[in-house]
Design an enzyme around this catalytic site. Structure first.
Site, PDB file in Angstrom:
ATOM      1  N   ASP A  57       0.850  -1.192   0.000  1.00 50.27           N
ATOM      2  CA  ASP A  57       0.000   0.000   0.000  1.00 50.27           C
ATOM      3  C   ASP A  57       0.890   1.249   0.000  1.00 50.27           C
ATOM      4  O   ASP A  57       1.845   1.320   0.789  1.00 50.27           O
ATOM      5  CB  ASP A  57      -0.856  -0.063   1.286  1.00 50.27           C
ATOM      6  CG  ASP A  57      -1.940   0.987   1.319  1.00 50.27           C
ATOM      7  OD1 ASP A  57      -1.724   2.105   0.804  1.00 50.27           O
ATOM      8  OD2 ASP A  57      -3.003   0.691   1.878  1.00 50.27           O
ATOM      9  N   TYR A 146     -12.835  13.120  -5.727  1.00 48.77           N
ATOM     10  CA  TYR A 146     -11.768  12.540  -6.570  1.00 48.77           C
ATOM     11  C   TYR A 146     -10.960  13.661  -7.217  1.00 48.77           C
ATOM     12  O   TYR A 146      -9.725  13.695  -7.108  1.00 48.77           O
ATOM     13  CB  TYR A 146     -12.408  11.630  -7.634  1.00 48.77           C
ATOM     14  CG  TYR A 146     -11.446  11.129  -8.704  1.00 48.77           C
ATOM     15  CD1 TYR A 146     -10.345  10.354  -8.377  1.00 48.77           C
ATOM     16  CD2 TYR A 146     -11.672  11.426 -10.054  1.00 48.77           C
ATOM     17  CE1 TYR A 146      -9.477   9.881  -9.368  1.00 48.77           C
ATOM     18  CE2 TYR A 146     -10.823  10.952 -11.051  1.00 48.77           C
ATOM     19  CZ  TYR A 146      -9.730  10.182 -10.701  1.00 48.77           C
ATOM     20  OH  TYR A 146      -8.870   9.726 -11.683  1.00 48.77           O
ATOM     21  N   ASN A 175     -10.227  10.836 -20.618  1.00 44.06           N
ATOM     22  CA  ASN A 175     -10.769   9.498 -20.327  1.00 44.06           C
ATOM     23  C   ASN A 175     -10.138   8.447 -21.231  1.00 44.06           C
ATOM     24  O   ASN A 175     -10.175   8.567 -22.451  1.00 44.06           O
ATOM     25  CB  ASN A 175     -12.288   9.504 -20.476  1.00 44.06           C
ATOM     26  CG  ASN A 175     -12.930  10.379 -19.424  1.00 44.06           C
ATOM     27  OD1 ASN A 175     -12.882  11.608 -19.524  1.00 44.06           O
ATOM     28  ND2 ASN A 175     -13.493   9.785 -18.400  1.00 44.06           N
TER      29      ASN A 175
HETATM   30  N1  LIG Z   1      -8.929   5.449 -16.596  1.00 49.32           N
HETATM   31  C1  LIG Z   1      -8.954   6.719 -16.954  1.00 49.32           C
HETATM   32  O1  LIG Z   1      -9.750   7.119 -17.808  1.00 49.32           O
HETATM   33  C2  LIG Z   1      -7.987   7.714 -16.340  1.00 49.32           C
HETATM   34  C3  LIG Z   1      -7.876   8.974 -16.927  1.00 49.32           C
HETATM   35  C4  LIG Z   1      -7.006   9.903 -16.380  1.00 49.32           C
HETATM   36  C5  LIG Z   1      -6.235   9.556 -15.281  1.00 49.32           C
HETATM   37  N2  LIG Z   1      -6.357   8.330 -14.721  1.00 49.32           N
HETATM   38  C6  LIG Z   1      -5.493   8.000 -13.571  1.00 49.32           C
HETATM   39  O2  LIG Z   1      -4.628   6.971 -13.999  1.00 49.32           O
HETATM   40  C7  LIG Z   1      -4.281   6.132 -12.899  1.00 49.32           C
HETATM   41  C8  LIG Z   1      -4.603   4.684 -13.246  1.00 49.32           C
HETATM   42  O3  LIG Z   1      -5.994   4.573 -13.489  1.00 49.32           O
HETATM   43  P1  LIG Z   1      -6.671   3.229 -14.021  1.00 49.32           P
HETATM   44  O4  LIG Z   1      -7.845   3.606 -14.823  1.00 49.32           O
HETATM   45  O5  LIG Z   1      -5.636   2.332 -14.585  1.00 49.32           O
HETATM   46  O6  LIG Z   1      -7.232   2.640 -12.658  1.00 49.32           O
HETATM   47  P2  LIG Z   1      -6.973   1.260 -11.915  1.00 49.32           P
HETATM   48  O7  LIG Z   1      -7.853   1.252 -10.708  1.00 49.32           O
HETATM   49  O8  LIG Z   1      -7.058   0.132 -12.860  1.00 49.32           O
HETATM   50  O9  LIG Z   1      -5.457   1.423 -11.450  1.00 49.32           O
HETATM   51  C9  LIG Z   1      -5.092   1.945 -10.186  1.00 49.32           C
HETATM   52  C10 LIG Z   1      -4.277   0.880  -9.466  1.00 49.32           C
HETATM   53  O10 LIG Z   1      -3.850   1.408  -8.211  1.00 49.32           O
HETATM   54  C11 LIG Z   1      -3.978   0.385  -7.245  1.00 49.32           C
HETATM   55  N3  LIG Z   1      -4.105   1.043  -5.939  1.00 49.32           N
HETATM   56  C12 LIG Z   1      -5.155   1.793  -5.487  1.00 49.32           C
HETATM   57  N4  LIG Z   1      -4.909   2.246  -4.248  1.00 49.32           N
HETATM   58  C13 LIG Z   1      -3.675   1.776  -3.915  1.00 49.32           C
HETATM   59  C14 LIG Z   1      -2.866   1.906  -2.741  1.00 49.32           C
HETATM   60  N5  LIG Z   1      -3.293   2.572  -1.660  1.00 49.32           N
HETATM   61  N6  LIG Z   1      -1.639   1.308  -2.730  1.00 49.32           N
HETATM   62  C15 LIG Z   1      -1.208   0.609  -3.810  1.00 49.32           C
HETATM   63  N7  LIG Z   1      -1.938   0.451  -4.940  1.00 49.32           N
HETATM   64  C16 LIG Z   1      -3.152   1.017  -4.975  1.00 49.32           C
HETATM   65  C17 LIG Z   1      -5.201  -0.418  -7.665  1.00 49.32           C
HETATM   66  O11 LIG Z   1      -5.195  -1.743  -7.166  1.00 49.32           O
HETATM   67  C18 LIG Z   1      -5.078  -0.391  -9.188  1.00 49.32           C
HETATM   68  O12 LIG Z   1      -4.346  -1.501  -9.672  1.00 49.32           O
HETATM   69  C19 LIG Z   1      -5.043   6.686 -11.695  1.00 49.32           C
HETATM   70  O13 LIG Z   1      -4.192   7.531 -10.970  1.00 49.32           O
HETATM   71  C20 LIG Z   1      -6.179   7.480 -12.334  1.00 49.32           C
HETATM   72  O14 LIG Z   1      -6.606   8.514 -11.480  1.00 49.32           O
HETATM   73  C21 LIG Z   1      -7.219   7.388 -15.233  1.00 49.32           C
END
Ligand SMILES: NC(=O)c1ccc[n+]([C@@H]2O[C@H](COP(=O)([O-])OP(=O)(O)OC[C@H]3O[C@@H](n4cnc5c(N)ncnc54)[C@H](O)[C@@H]3O)[C@@H](O)[C@H]2O)c1
Length: 314
Positions: A57, A146, A175
């Protein structure tokens, strides 16, 4: 280089890891699997440059302290609570992970002089009002905890650039969609629509469906993230990436299922946090790191559909 990817077992994270391995860097992945899954990185773990997966974590200071003994060159920080609706219902979890977790990581980056690439989001922006789209100087509006947490974390990250000359970069991708995105819940509109289409279920649209999104294919997103880390020009900067085109959710649904009778409109859960128009201007990414998207929306949708059909992972 020696590189740490937090959230590397998540949707975008696994593509970032894949690109870093292709570029022959040594990669460590830290993920607590709260939303990620080991299957996402299964094929990547065989690569000779994949060093370790750490189930941990980002709020665990002892875990971070021992991990940073590896003396990384870059930390790509993607771990976060990502769900807008959940952040409204339960802000504490999002705040703890996205702000406090980021702070603990920053402290380790400061101690060991590691560049941090911080993954923020387009959800921090006020709705787009111009046809040229949202560039980095556009007004922000924390419409959900968020977005508020990401903005708070962005500010902490940038403060380490000014106060300690730590190399940091803040990224605001729009997105993102593609293979390995979960098909349930909010966030993956294309994945959810495709899954419903393939299982013969209706596509549900929140509200009137006129809200627009700028949809970025995940391999384009990962290339943007990785290359922002390689460049020194990005230090102290905030940078957007998107397709540069927006589409209404109604039009997106009709692209995916031709017959309108498979589309239904349902009330918004939290209408106050909906952003009516999101359109990216990626000029800065183009100038700084020569980045532009390579995948058109139709191509990306096709690749995502093929992936959903080929896997039991949803
Ligand atoms: N999906 C989108 O459209 C999008 C767009 C812009 C930015 N983002 C950002 O990109 C990043 C990845 O997003 P994603 O869509 O792949 O989401 P995701 O949930 O698949 O990936 C996030 C990962 O972080 C891990 N995680 C969460 N809390 C944690 C903690 N406390 N310690 C360790 N690991 C932890 C989760 O298990 C997950 O594998 C995020 O920061 C998100 O805010 C996503």
């Amino acid at each position: 280089m020696k590189i740490l990817v937090t959230g590397g077992a998540g949707f975008i994270g696994r593509w970032v890891v894949a690109k870093l391995l292709t570029d022959k860097h040594d990669v460590w992945v830290l993920d607590d699997l709260s939303n990620g899954r080991l299957e996402n990185i299964e094929t990547l773990r065989d690569n000779q440059h994949f060093q370790d997966f750490i189930l941990g974590d980002i709020k665990d200071k002892a875990c971070l302290a021992s991990l940073f003994e590896n003396e990384f060159d870059i930390c790509y920080h993607l771990a976060a609570s990502i769900n807008v609706q959940d952040s409204i219902d339960q802000p504490q979890t999002t705040f703890a992970n996205d702000v406090i977790g980021t702070f603990h990581l920053l402290e380790e980056c400061r101690k060991h002089r590691v560049k941090m690439v911080f993954m923020s989001t387009c959800m921090v922006y006020e709705k787009a009002s111009e046809r040229k789209g949202i560039s980095e100087g556009y007004p922000v509006k924390p419409a959900s905890p968020y977005a508020g947490s990401k903005l708070a974390a962005e500010n902490m990250v940038l403060s380490y650039f000014y106060a300690y000359q730590l190399p940091v970069t803040v990224l605001r991708p729009f997105n993102t969609y593609g293979p390995f995105q979960k098909t349930g819940g909010e966030g993956g509109v294309i994945a959810v629509f495709l899954k419903n289409k393939l299982s013969g279920k209706p596509l549900s649209i929140y509200g009137d469906g006129t809200q627009t999104r700028d949809l970025l294919y995940v391999e384009d997103c990962a290339r943007f993230v990785v290359e922002s880390g390689y460049s020194d020009r990005t230090n102290g900067e905030i940078i957007n990436a998107g397709l540069g085109q927006d589409i209404s959710i109604n039009d997106l649904a009709e692209t995916i299922v031709v017959d309108k009778k498979h589309i239904q409109h349902i009330p918004h859960i939290h209408p106050q946090s909906e952003i009516p128009k999101l359109l990216c201007n990626y000029q800065k990414a183009k100038e700084m790191i020569a980045w532009k998207p390579a995948f058109r929306l139709e191509e990306g949708i096709k690749k995502t559909e093929q992936w959903i059909q080929s896997t039991n992972l949803i």
